[in-house]
Scaffold this active site. Sequence first.
Site, PDB file in Angstrom:
ATOM      1  N   CYS A  78       1.217  -0.992   0.204  1.00 27.83           N
ATOM      2  CA  CYS A  78       0.162   0.331   0.007  1.00 27.83           C
ATOM      3  C   CYS A  78       0.931   1.256   0.139  1.00 27.83           C
ATOM      4  CB  CYS A  78      -1.082  -0.156   1.320  1.00 27.83           C
ATOM      5  SG  CYS A  78      -2.224   0.985   0.498  1.00 27.83           S
ATOM      6  N   HIS A 167      -3.440  -5.202   1.767  1.00 24.73           N
ATOM      7  CA  HIS A 167      -2.848  -5.676   2.886  1.00 24.73           C
ATOM      8  C   HIS A 167      -1.917  -7.355   2.476  1.00 24.73           C
ATOM      9  CE1 HIS A 167      -1.790  -1.813   4.437  1.00 24.73           C
ATOM     10  NE2 HIS A 167      -3.098  -1.007   4.070  1.00 24.73           N
ATOM     11  N   GLU A 169      -0.684  -8.819   4.944  1.00 27.28           N
ATOM     12  CA  GLU A 169      -0.323  -8.805   6.395  1.00 27.28           C
ATOM     13  C   GLU A 169      -1.088  -8.773   7.883  1.00 27.28           C
ATOM     14  OE1 GLU A 169       0.315  -5.870   4.653  1.00 27.28           O
ATOM     15  OE2 GLU A 169      -0.321  -4.403   5.583  1.00 27.28           O
TER      16      GLU A 169
END
Length: 184
Positions: A78, A167, A169
């Site tokens: 991002c 994202h 993660e």
Amino acid sequence: MPTIGVLALQGDFEAHQRVLQELGCSAPQVRAAKDLPQLDALVIPGGESTTMLKLLRLEDLLEPLRQFGLAKPIFGTCAGTILLASEVTRPEQESLALMDLTVERNAYGRQVHSQVTRIPYEGGELEAVFIRAPVIRRAGPGVQVLSEFQGTPVLVSEGRHLAATFHPELTADRRVHRLFLDRI
Ligand code: GLN
């Protein structure tokens, strides 16, 4: 296992650290140029690219990061993708220019700032969290598009670098981080 630093000036760096540690890597926080030489690779997390840029300038870290990226892999998510791109629009801003990409910030419009969706990926769909995400408007000829959503690339690689506008993660699927590890 490699040592993968996580740029920890701002943003969701702790989530990346947890994933990398879970995959068996050492994942120290990076806040200064002196933290770079010990690393095999670096992650630039999501957050606010303008704030990160300000802090990178303040810490004199912009040029050292650029030099690092000329030799070693960087994975941007991002805001990290915005920093890796060669051209940033809306508004224009400086970047590391390590990937041949034109990236438009906050490009999904006002109503849909954020969404969780599924995107196509080799080996089965990926859950993707978009948070005030940028859109990759142009990917140069050397860029490999690994996944697209609504007609634009959302996961790309070029040479040693990897960039996602979402994202990975923040979800439980580790395939994107593994892909990065495989390239180191
Ligand atoms: N909108 C942010 C920016 O322009 C990026 C958002 C994110 O990293 N989740 O930098």
